[in-house]
Design an enzyme around this catalytic site. Structure first.
Site, PDB file in Angstrom:
ATOM      1  N   GLU A 139       0.871  -1.185   0.000  1.00 22.98           N
ATOM      2  CA  GLU A 139       0.000   0.000   0.000  1.00 22.98           C
ATOM      3  C   GLU A 139       0.905   1.231   0.000  1.00 22.98           C
ATOM      4  OE1 GLU A 139      -2.695  -0.275   3.332  1.00 22.98           O
ATOM      5  OE2 GLU A 139      -3.522  -2.189   2.599  1.00 22.98           O
ATOM      6  N   GLY A 141       1.421   3.423   2.180  1.00 23.05           N
ATOM      7  CA  GLY A 141       2.152   3.625   3.431  1.00 23.05           C
ATOM      8  C   GLY A 141       2.845   2.381   3.944  1.00 23.05           C
ATOM      9  N   TRP A 168       1.023  -0.404  -6.449  1.00 22.27           N
ATOM     10  CA  TRP A 168       2.131  -1.111  -7.118  1.00 22.27           C
ATOM     11  C   TRP A 168       1.783  -2.526  -7.545  1.00 22.27           C
ATOM     12  CZ3 TRP A 168       5.228   2.831  -7.468  1.00 22.27           C
ATOM     13  CH2 TRP A 168       5.566   3.620  -6.370  1.00 22.27           C
ATOM     14  N   ILE A 169       0.549  -2.806  -7.910  1.00 27.21           N
ATOM     15  CA  ILE A 169       0.209  -4.218  -8.112  1.00 27.21           C
ATOM     16  C   ILE A 169       0.486  -4.669  -9.554  1.00 27.21           C
ATOM     17  CG2 ILE A 169      -1.586  -5.972  -7.807  1.00 27.21           C
ATOM     18  CD1 ILE A 169      -0.398  -4.417  -5.199  1.00 27.21           C
ATOM     19  N   TYR A 244      -0.470 -13.196   7.186  1.00 30.08           N
ATOM     20  CA  TYR A 244       0.956 -12.837   7.263  1.00 30.08           C
ATOM     21  C   TYR A 244       1.839 -14.031   6.893  1.00 30.08           C
ATOM     22  CZ  TYR A 244       1.236 -15.340  11.717  1.00 30.08           C
ATOM     23  OH  TYR A 244       1.203 -16.314  12.659  1.00 30.08           O
ATOM     24  N   ASN A 252       8.849 -15.739  -0.071  1.00 27.23           N
ATOM     25  CA  ASN A 252      10.119 -16.492  -0.033  1.00 27.23           C
ATOM     26  C   ASN A 252      10.334 -17.230  -1.347  1.00 27.23           C
ATOM     27  OD1 ASN A 252      10.945 -15.788   2.530  1.00 27.23           O
ATOM     28  ND2 ASN A 252       9.922 -17.519   3.521  1.00 27.23           N
ATOM     29  N   GLU A 375       9.382  -7.343  -4.132  1.00 23.46           N
ATOM     30  CA  GLU A 375       9.443  -8.567  -3.305  1.00 23.46           C
ATOM     31  C   GLU A 375      10.514  -8.460  -2.217  1.00 23.46           C
ATOM     32  OE1 GLU A 375       8.634 -12.303  -5.042  1.00 23.46           O
ATOM     33  OE2 GLU A 375       7.625 -11.426  -6.768  1.00 23.46           O
TER      34      GLU A 375
END
Ligand SMILES: Cc1cc2nc3c(=O)[nH]c(=O)nc-3n(C[C@H](O)[C@H](O)[C@H](O)COP(=O)(O)OP(=O)(O)OC[C@H]3O[C@@H](n4cnc5c(N)ncnc54)[C@H](O)[C@@H]3O)c2cc1C
Length: 393
Positions: A139, A141, A168-169, A244, A252, A375
């Site tokens: 997002e 922020g 940024w998708i 999460y 990863n 990433e």
């Protein structure tokens, strides 16, 4: 020195060794990338738009569902094959590479690991036959501090109602399915983060501004807007409050994909520079006759080979079910450094021509830059590596 005797079947294979199937797979993609993707690369970069007919051909080739089991319409392949596809496409165009990378190493991977049987049938099936996927965590922020996200999900009846914005998708413009992270309870911190499957036509969902970028210009990078977007309860991916874990673990794996993308970028630029050096004449001879140029080419080839070993090793570790977190972070860190260094040097080998858009190498240099950012930035990779090599000290 004592040696453990191993039968030929047990002898570990060199990292460069590919099975016959893998060699064939790589050859097909290399040929497709050279013959079908390459002619579009310059125009796609200039316009900042990816040619839709190429994405359709990615689906026909089966590279949008490489690991997806055949029962859901996929190729039933390996993570390693997905990595080979990303490398070969990125050698020609890093935007093509990232479209296939996000589809396979992030979105399909998340469904494979955390999807219910119903979700796998529905969403992996679609993603094998024409629907592009996107992965929406960041997002405005919250970037490196991803779990400070503020997009909120409230349970109302049988739906979650989502409000917020994602930034940024990748694949935002083309995607039909989004794995999107929101919090069900901002006061719970990371324990509130939940992964939702959002489809493009859900009421309250829209795609906002598309970024005008330095590199990977043909890959769409978009804002997503959620205004009272209703997402059925059954579209929670994994458990509520466990988003999460999904984010960390898919990223990863994704990092090996970015390593492969950067490997492809470095190789692509290097190949152009070697060819140019053998054609360009100064002082009455080709510049490749100068030891100064030969040494630069040799140094780059060595660094590319080191990256290849790291990428292939991390991918093989993932397929073998080993813990690859450190190797994935190191791979992305180093591959993006090498891609930037190599593509920059390739611009210099082209001299003044390398600095113009009439020649292909400046694009590789621009495309290389993203490897250090998405990433997880290089600093975030270093933080992960430091934690793992220092044993938490
Ligand atoms: C082209 C593109 C495509 C993207 N695609 C996606 C996508 O598909 N899905 C998605 O969810 N996101 C995507 N992203 C977002 C990307 O993952 C973030 O931009 C990235 O994680 C960095 O976050 P940030 O931009 O907010 O930078 P910040 O987090 O603000 O970082 C700014 C600088 O501070 C440094 N920094 C921050 N924290 C620390 C720290 N603790 N220690 C040391 N240094 C630190 C960083 O390394 C960086 O140099 C994309 C971004 C781009 C540019």
């Amino acid at each position: 020195m004592s040696q453990v005797a191993t039968s030929p079947a047990e002898t570990p294979q060199p990292l460069v060794a590919l099975t016959e199937d893998e060699q064939l797979f790589r050859e097909n993609i290399r040929q497709f990338a050279d013959e079908t993707v390459r002619p579009h690369v310059k125009e796609m970069d200039e316009k900042g738009v990816f040619e839709r007919s190429l994405i359709d051909q990615f689906f026909q080739l089966g590279i949008m569902a490489i690991e997806t089991p055949e029962q859901y319409g996929g190729g039933g392949g390996t993570f390693f094959e997905a990595i080979l596809a990303v490398e070969e496409l990125s050698r020609v165009d890093a935007s093509a590479g990232v479209i296939v990378d996000v589809q396979n190493t992030l979105v399909a991977n998340a469904f494979l690991r955390w999807g219910t049987e119903e979700q796998k049938k529905k969403f992996l099936g679609k993603m094998a036959t024409g629907t592009v996927g996107a992965y929406a965590l960041s997002e405005a922020g919250s970037g490196s501090d991803a779990f400070a996200l503020t997009t909120k999900a409230e349970l109302k009846g049988s739906d979650y109602v989502l409000n917020g914005r994602k930034l940024w998708i990748t694949n935002g413009k083309e995607a039909g399915i989004f794995i999107l992270f929101a919090t069900i309870d901002p006061s719970a911190g990371y324990k509130g983060i939940t992964a939702f499957v959002v489809e493009k036509d859900f009421p309250g969902f829209s795609v906002g501004k598309k970024e005008d970028k330095l590199g990977i210009r043909a890959s769409s990078t978009c804002e997503l807007i959620l205004e009272d977007c209703r997402v059925p309860k059954e579209n929670v991916l994994g458990e509520v409050g466990k988003g999460y874990k999904i984010a960390i673990e898919t990223l990863n794996e994704g990092r090996i994909g970015i390593g492969a993308q950067m490997l492809g970028v470095a190789r692509g630029a290097w190949e152009y520079a070697v060819k140019y050096a053998q054609e360009r004449k100064q002082f009455g001879q080709t510049i490749s006759n100068f030891q100064g140029i030969q040494f630069q080419i040799a140094q780059m080839a060595t660094e590319i080979e080191a990256v290849r070993m790291m990428v292939y090793n991390a991918a093989r570790m993932k397929d073998a079910g080993m813990n690859f977190v450190k190797e994935a972070a190191m791979t992305k860190l180093f591959a993006s450094q090498v891609a930037e260094r190599v593509s920059s040097l390739c611009v210099e080998i082209y001299g003044g021509y390398g600095f113009t858009r009439d020649y292909p190498v400046e694009k590789y240099f621009r495309d290389s830059k993203i490897g250090k950012i998405y990433e997880g930035t290089s600093n975030m990779q270093l933080a992960t590596i430091a934690k793992l090599v220092m044993g938490g000290k």
